[in-house]
Enzyme design. Structure first.
Site, PDB file in Angstrom:
ATOM      1  N   HIS A  21       0.896  -1.119  -0.101  1.00 53.99           N
ATOM      2  CA  HIS A  21       0.004  -0.007  -0.015  1.00 53.99           C
ATOM      3  C   HIS A  21       0.922   1.213  -0.025  1.00 53.99           C
ATOM      4  O   HIS A  21       2.004   1.179   0.283  1.00 53.99           O
ATOM      5  CB  HIS A  21      -0.981   0.214   1.253  1.00 53.99           C
ATOM      6  CG  HIS A  21      -0.205   0.000   2.663  1.00 53.99           C
ATOM      7  ND1 HIS A  21       0.382   1.037   2.957  1.00 53.99           N
ATOM      8  CD2 HIS A  21       0.188  -1.016   3.367  1.00 53.99           C
ATOM      9  CE1 HIS A  21       0.807   1.024   4.223  1.00 53.99           C
ATOM     10  NE2 HIS A  21       0.578  -0.347   4.315  1.00 53.99           N
ATOM     11  N   THR A  33       2.217  -0.775  12.018  1.00 58.03           N
ATOM     12  CA  THR A  33       0.843  -0.598  11.944  1.00 58.03           C
ATOM     13  C   THR A  33       0.452  -1.990  11.377  1.00 58.03           C
ATOM     14  O   THR A  33       0.319  -2.301  10.276  1.00 58.03           O
ATOM     15  CB  THR A  33       0.644   0.410  10.621  1.00 58.03           C
ATOM     16  OG1 THR A  33       1.434   1.467  10.698  1.00 58.03           O
ATOM     17  CG2 THR A  33      -0.799   0.900  10.607  1.00 58.03           C
ATOM     18  N   GLY A  34      -0.638  -2.463  12.396  1.00 60.46           N
ATOM     19  CA  GLY A  34      -1.049  -3.826  12.090  1.00 60.46           C
ATOM     20  C   GLY A  34      -2.530  -3.756  11.920  1.00 60.46           C
ATOM     21  O   GLY A  34      -2.805  -3.504  10.782  1.00 60.46           O
ATOM     22  N   ARG A  70      -5.911   0.770   3.936  1.00 60.03           N
ATOM     23  CA  ARG A  70      -4.810   1.460   3.290  1.00 60.03           C
ATOM     24  C   ARG A  70      -4.657   0.540   2.096  1.00 60.03           C
ATOM     25  O   ARG A  70      -4.104   1.038   0.879  1.00 60.03           O
ATOM     26  CB  ARG A  70      -3.601   1.624   4.222  1.00 60.03           C
ATOM     27  CG  ARG A  70      -3.167   0.487   5.017  1.00 60.03           C
ATOM     28  CD  ARG A  70      -2.274   0.658   6.007  1.00 60.03           C
ATOM     29  NE  ARG A  70      -1.772  -0.438   6.773  1.00 60.03           N
ATOM     30  CZ  ARG A  70      -2.218  -1.004   7.892  1.00 60.03           C
ATOM     31  NH1 ARG A  70      -3.459  -0.589   8.191  1.00 60.03           N
ATOM     32  NH2 ARG A  70      -1.754  -2.187   8.426  1.00 60.03           N
ATOM     33  N   GLU A  92      -1.920  -7.205   7.348  1.00 60.48           N
ATOM     34  CA  GLU A  92      -0.506  -7.075   8.141  1.00 60.48           C
ATOM     35  C   GLU A  92      -0.366  -7.694   9.531  1.00 60.48           C
ATOM     36  O   GLU A  92      -1.376  -7.985  10.031  1.00 60.48           O
ATOM     37  CB  GLU A  92      -0.457  -5.496   8.302  1.00 60.48           C
ATOM     38  CG  GLU A  92       1.064  -5.140   8.754  1.00 60.48           C
ATOM     39  CD  GLU A  92       2.395  -5.777   7.860  1.00 60.48           C
ATOM     40  OE1 GLU A  92       2.659  -6.696   7.948  1.00 60.48           O
ATOM     41  OE2 GLU A  92       3.144  -4.710   7.462  1.00 60.48           O
ATOM     42  N   ASP A  94      -0.145  -8.984  12.996  1.00 59.46           N
ATOM     43  CA  ASP A  94      -0.793  -8.114  14.197  1.00 59.46           C
ATOM     44  C   ASP A  94       0.536  -8.078  15.194  1.00 59.46           C
ATOM     45  O   ASP A  94       1.123  -8.928  15.903  1.00 59.46           O
ATOM     46  CB  ASP A  94      -1.785  -9.510  14.945  1.00 59.46           C
ATOM     47  CG  ASP A  94      -2.580  -8.813  16.047  1.00 59.46           C
ATOM     48  OD1 ASP A  94      -1.972  -7.909  16.534  1.00 59.46           O
ATOM     49  OD2 ASP A  94      -3.468  -9.480  16.477  1.00 59.46           O
TER      50      ASP A  94
END
Length: 208
Positions: A21, A33-34, A70, A92, A94
């Site tokens: 992204h 950023t999960g 995203r 993504e 965790d």
């Protein structure tokens, strides 16, 4: 702007277009950023639109996308958002207790911490990520044609590592930029050998 050569794939085998992204505020600051479902920045939206230049004239048999905003925004801006299939395995990593933290902050307490080796407390372990990537890869290898995957940085690196049979720890060497395109396929001369045919290309890095 040049386009990606899509005529060299081995017949009846999948060719995976792995797309990270575009930029978010947390990718700018280096925060993990999960599951936090944040949007692209205006620059990230521009990056995502530029991906269309790399993907033009390519016919995709499937477009698969992470459920996170995203990735979905990137898919739409890149021109492939009409009917993407949401795939949970593309979400993504965790990060659990490390969500929103930077690696530099974590290293103040745990200098040797490496997500690909240690995972995250109350989040996913490398073993869980490996299993998730392998589940997706098994599905992809039963498919044919060009397949677009809209996903994230660290799970994207893990998928690439597992595609060529490497342990998850080796994904640390496969960094992905925002709005980057990579291609996973098979050696045309040895169709049983999976390869990384292109890695971490962006619209700005590919010139006429």
């Amino acid at each position: 702007m040049s386009t990606i050569n899509h005529h060299s794939q081995t017949p009846n085998l999948p060719r995976i277009f792995l797309i990270r992204h575009g930029e978010t505020q947390w990718s700018l600051t280096g925060q993990h950023t999960g599951q936090t479902d944040i949007s692209l920045t205006p620059h990230g939206e521009t990056e995502a639109r530029q991906l269309a230049c790399l993907l033009t004239n390519i016919s995709f048999s499937q477009v698969l996308c992470s459920p996170l905003k995203r990735a979905r925004q990137t898919c739409m801006a890149a021109g492939l958002g009409e009917n993407p299939l949401t795939v949970p395995e593309l979400a993504e990593w965790d990060y659990g207790d490390y969500e929103g933290q930077r690696s530099a902050d974590i290293h103040q307490q745990l200098p040797d911490w490496n997500v690909y080796q240690d995972g995250c407390p109350r989040g996913e372990s490398p073993e869980q990520i490996s299993a998730r990537a392998d589940k997706l890869i098994a599905r992809l290898r039963q498919s044919e044609g060009n397949i677009a995957l809209f996903t994230h940085g660290q799970i994207g690196s893990a998928i690439a590592a597992r595609w060529i049979g490497l342990a998850i720890i080796n994904a640390q060497h496969l960094s992905l930029s925002t709005a980057s395109l990579s291609i996973l396929s098979f050696d045309p001369h040895h169709p049983s050998v999976p390869i990384i045919a292109l890695w971490n290309a962006t619209a700005l890095s590919i010139t006429p």
